[in-house]
Structures are given as structure tokens and as C-alpha cells.
Design a protein around this motif. Structure first.
Motif, PDB file in Angstrom:
ATOM      1  N   PHE A  15      53.578  83.165  40.100  1.00  0.00           N
ATOM      2  CA  PHE A  15      53.009  83.137  41.441  1.00  0.00           C
ATOM      3  C   PHE A  15      51.590  83.707  41.439  1.00  0.00           C
ATOM      4  O   PHE A  15      50.695  83.165  42.095  1.00  0.00           O
ATOM      5  CB  PHE A  15      53.900  83.902  42.420  1.00  0.00           C
ATOM      6  CG  PHE A  15      55.290  83.333  42.545  1.00  0.00           C
ATOM      7  CD1 PHE A  15      55.584  82.015  42.213  1.00  0.00           C
ATOM      8  CD2 PHE A  15      56.329  84.116  42.996  1.00  0.00           C
ATOM      9  CE1 PHE A  15      56.868  81.493  42.333  1.00  0.00           C
ATOM     10  CE2 PHE A  15      57.617  83.616  43.128  1.00  0.00           C
ATOM     11  CZ  PHE A  15      57.881  82.296  42.792  1.00  0.00           C
ATOM     12  N   LYS A  16      51.363  84.772  40.691  1.00  0.00           N
ATOM     13  CA  LYS A  16      50.011  85.348  40.604  1.00  0.00           C
ATOM     14  C   LYS A  16      49.056  84.388  39.898  1.00  0.00           C
ATOM     15  O   LYS A  16      47.891  84.277  40.264  1.00  0.00           O
ATOM     16  CB  LYS A  16      50.059  86.703  39.907  1.00  0.00           C
ATOM     17  CG  LYS A  16      50.685  87.761  40.791  1.00  0.00           C
ATOM     18  CD  LYS A  16      50.599  89.131  40.181  1.00  0.00           C
ATOM     19  CE  LYS A  16      51.159  90.152  41.160  1.00  0.00           C
ATOM     20  NZ  LYS A  16      50.823  91.517  40.785  1.00  0.00           N
ATOM     21  N   PHE A  17      49.556  83.681  38.886  1.00  0.00           N
ATOM     22  CA  PHE A  17      48.751  82.674  38.198  1.00  0.00           C
ATOM     23  C   PHE A  17      48.320  81.590  39.182  1.00  0.00           C
ATOM     24  O   PHE A  17      47.141  81.214  39.245  1.00  0.00           O
ATOM     25  CB  PHE A  17      49.543  82.054  37.031  1.00  0.00           C
ATOM     26  CG  PHE A  17      48.885  80.856  36.429  1.00  0.00           C
ATOM     27  CD1 PHE A  17      47.904  81.007  35.462  1.00  0.00           C
ATOM     28  CD2 PHE A  17      49.243  79.574  36.834  1.00  0.00           C
ATOM     29  CE1 PHE A  17      47.288  79.890  34.905  1.00  0.00           C
ATOM     30  CE2 PHE A  17      48.628  78.465  36.285  1.00  0.00           C
ATOM     31  CZ  PHE A  17      47.645  78.619  35.323  1.00  0.00           C
ATOM     32  N   LEU A  18      49.273  81.074  39.963  1.00  0.00           N
ATOM     33  CA  LEU A  18      48.948  80.026  40.928  1.00  0.00           C
ATOM     34  C   LEU A  18      47.936  80.510  41.958  1.00  0.00           C
ATOM     35  O   LEU A  18      46.960  79.806  42.271  1.00  0.00           O
ATOM     36  CB  LEU A  18      50.224  79.533  41.618  1.00  0.00           C
ATOM     37  CG  LEU A  18      51.218  78.785  40.726  1.00  0.00           C
ATOM     38  CD1 LEU A  18      52.535  78.565  41.463  1.00  0.00           C
ATOM     39  CD2 LEU A  18      50.640  77.464  40.239  1.00  0.00           C
ATOM     40  N   LEU A  19      48.132  81.713  42.476  1.00  0.00           N
ATOM     41  CA  LEU A  19      47.199  82.260  43.466  1.00  0.00           C
ATOM     42  C   LEU A  19      45.803  82.461  42.884  1.00  0.00           C
ATOM     43  O   LEU A  19      44.802  82.256  43.563  1.00  0.00           O
ATOM     44  CB  LEU A  19      47.737  83.580  44.021  1.00  0.00           C
ATOM     45  CG  LEU A  19      48.957  83.446  44.925  1.00  0.00           C
ATOM     46  CD1 LEU A  19      49.609  84.804  45.143  1.00  0.00           C
ATOM     47  CD2 LEU A  19      48.579  82.804  46.252  1.00  0.00           C
ATOM     48  N   ALA A  20      45.733  82.843  41.625  1.00  0.00           N
ATOM     49  CA  ALA A  20      44.438  83.061  40.970  1.00  0.00           C
ATOM     50  C   ALA A  20      43.686  81.754  40.724  1.00  0.00           C
ATOM     51  O   ALA A  20      42.483  81.769  40.482  1.00  0.00           O
ATOM     52  CB  ALA A  20      44.636  83.800  39.646  1.00  0.00           C
ATOM     53  N   HIS A  21      44.400  80.638  40.796  1.00  0.00           N
ATOM     54  CA  HIS A  21      43.777  79.349  40.518  1.00  0.00           C
ATOM     55  C   HIS A  21      43.575  78.490  41.770  1.00  0.00           C
ATOM     56  O   HIS A  21      43.343  77.283  41.664  1.00  0.00           O
ATOM     57  CB  HIS A  21      44.594  78.604  39.455  1.00  0.00           C
ATOM     58  CG  HIS A  21      44.426  79.209  38.103  1.00  0.00           C
ATOM     59  ND1 HIS A  21      45.106  80.336  37.696  1.00  0.00           N
ATOM     60  CD2 HIS A  21      43.617  78.867  37.080  1.00  0.00           C
ATOM     61  CE1 HIS A  21      44.737  80.652  36.479  1.00  0.00           C
ATOM     62  NE2 HIS A  21      43.836  79.784  36.073  1.00  0.00           N
ATOM     63  N   VAL A  22      43.628  79.126  42.938  1.00  0.00           N
ATOM     64  CA  VAL A  22      43.329  78.413  44.182  1.00  0.00           C
ATOM     65  C   VAL A  22      41.877  77.920  44.104  1.00  0.00           C
ATOM     66  O   VAL A  22      40.988  78.633  43.656  1.00  0.00           O
ATOM     67  CB  VAL A  22      43.543  79.334  45.407  1.00  0.00           C
ATOM     68  CG1 VAL A  22      42.918  78.746  46.656  1.00  0.00           C
ATOM     69  CG2 VAL A  22      45.027  79.585  45.613  1.00  0.00           C
ATOM     70  N   GLY A  23      41.678  76.676  44.511  1.00  0.00           N
ATOM     71  CA  GLY A  23      40.345  76.075  44.480  1.00  0.00           C
ATOM     72  C   GLY A  23      40.065  75.291  43.207  1.00  0.00           C
ATOM     73  O   GLY A  23      39.043  74.630  43.091  1.00  0.00           O
ATOM     74  N   LYS A  24      40.994  75.336  42.264  1.00  0.00           N
ATOM     75  CA  LYS A  24      40.823  74.624  40.997  1.00  0.00           C
ATOM     76  C   LYS A  24      41.625  73.319  41.006  1.00  0.00           C
ATOM     77  O   LYS A  24      42.550  73.163  41.784  1.00  0.00           O
ATOM     78  CB  LYS A  24      41.238  75.519  39.836  1.00  0.00           C
ATOM     79  CG  LYS A  24      40.346  76.747  39.754  1.00  0.00           C
ATOM     80  CD  LYS A  24      40.616  77.570  38.550  1.00  0.00           C
ATOM     81  CE  LYS A  24      39.624  78.744  38.552  1.00  0.00           C
ATOM     82  NZ  LYS A  24      39.947  79.730  37.580  1.00  0.00           N
ATOM     83  N   PRO A  25      41.284  72.383  40.121  1.00  0.00           N
ATOM     84  CA  PRO A  25      41.995  71.102  40.082  1.00  0.00           C
ATOM     85  C   PRO A  25      43.489  71.277  39.799  1.00  0.00           C
ATOM     86  O   PRO A  25      43.877  71.921  38.817  1.00  0.00           O
ATOM     87  CB  PRO A  25      41.309  70.338  38.944  1.00  0.00           C
ATOM     88  CG  PRO A  25      39.962  70.967  38.817  1.00  0.00           C
ATOM     89  CD  PRO A  25      40.157  72.417  39.180  1.00  0.00           C
ATOM     90  N   TRP A  26      44.319  70.701  40.668  1.00  0.00           N
ATOM     91  CA  TRP A  26      45.754  70.840  40.580  1.00  0.00           C
ATOM     92  C   TRP A  26      46.295  70.346  39.252  1.00  0.00           C
ATOM     93  O   TRP A  26      47.170  70.983  38.664  1.00  0.00           O
ATOM     94  CB  TRP A  26      46.422  70.110  41.739  1.00  0.00           C
ATOM     95  CG  TRP A  26      47.899  69.957  41.569  1.00  0.00           C
ATOM     96  CD1 TRP A  26      48.601  68.798  41.457  1.00  0.00           C
ATOM     97  CD2 TRP A  26      48.870  71.010  41.474  1.00  0.00           C
ATOM     98  NE1 TRP A  26      49.945  69.059  41.310  1.00  0.00           N
ATOM     99  CE2 TRP A  26      50.135  70.413  41.312  1.00  0.00           C
ATOM    100  CE3 TRP A  26      48.800  72.400  41.504  1.00  0.00           C
ATOM    101  CZ2 TRP A  26      51.308  71.143  41.183  1.00  0.00           C
ATOM    102  CZ3 TRP A  26      49.965  73.130  41.373  1.00  0.00           C
ATOM    103  CH2 TRP A  26      51.203  72.508  41.217  1.00  0.00           C
TER     104      TRP A  26
END
Length: 124
Positions: A15-26
Motif C-alpha cells: 500500500f505504501k508503494f502504491l501511494l508513493a507512485h501516485v502520478g506515475k504510469p499505471w
């Protein structure tokens, strides 16, 4: 334990990984995340691929809450409500430490008029 049961797994790092990558290509975020997991399901506990599945926040366990995520029209990972934070939610009980994206809630627990603490005396 049965082969299909998945108990006691901590998905906080995911979950922290996903939150840290907000704004990046899915596609890039998904590829990296799924390569580190034994199954992809937990990714979609936070990430909604359709508009009707979007939630502002997601509850993981008894007292851990995380921002709901989605993939925008440009293919970027985004928060459903970027304004939501640890001050936006109130704890449901006073015995647990409630967190939002790993940060403790800032609002205190308040006893609602419809619930009573165990052992309290009330007149009806």
C-alpha cells in the motif's frame, strides 16, 4: 492451514508503494508491484479500475485506512480524493490507534449519542 487461505499477511509495504507512485504510469507501477507478489488481488483493494468501484478511502484491518486510488484517462495512478488526510476521519473506538496512510488520526474519539461504552450507566 488450507492451501487457498491467506492469513496473517501484511500488505502495508504494498500500500505504501502504491501511494508513493501516485502520478506515475499505471502500467509501470502495476508491473513492478505484481512482480513482488504471489497474487495480484491486494493491489485492487486500493486501486479501482472502473469509476463505479472508486472509494475515497479503504479500510484494511480494524483501524488502518488508506487513500483509494484509481487510474485516470491518461493511464496515471491517482488518489480518488487528494484532500483526504489523517484529520479527515475520526476513530471508531478509543482503544485502537487509527491510522490513515500510516499516519495516526488527528481527531479524537468522540462517543456518539447512539452508542454507549460498556459499563456506562444510562437512564432510559
Amino acid at each position: 492451514m488450507h492451501a487457498k487461505e491467506h492469513r496473517g499477511r501484511d500488505y502495508t509495504p504494498l500500500f505504501k508503494f502504491l501511494l508513493a507512485h501516485v502520478g506515475k504510469p499505471w502500467n509501470e507501477v502495476y508491473s513492478e508491484a505484481v512482480s513482488r507478489l504471489d497474487r495480484a488481488d491486494p493491489i485492487f483493494w486500493l486501486v479501482a479500475l472502473t469509476e463505479c468501484d472508486r472509494d475515497e478511502f479503504v479500510r484494511a484491518g480494524e483501524s488502518s485506512y488508506y487513500s483509494g486510488l484509481y487510474v485516470d484517462d491518461s493511464g496515471l495512478l491517482q488518489r480518488v480524493n487528494p484532500k483526504l488526510g489523517p484529520s479527515s476521519l475520526a476513530p471508531e473506538c478509543k482503544c485502537c490507534t487509527h491510522t490513515f496512510n500510516g499516519v495516526r488520526f488527528t481527531q479524537p474519539f468522540r462517543l456518539s449519542e447512539f452508542s454507549l461504552e460498556p459499563g456506562s450507566n444510562s437512564e432510559t
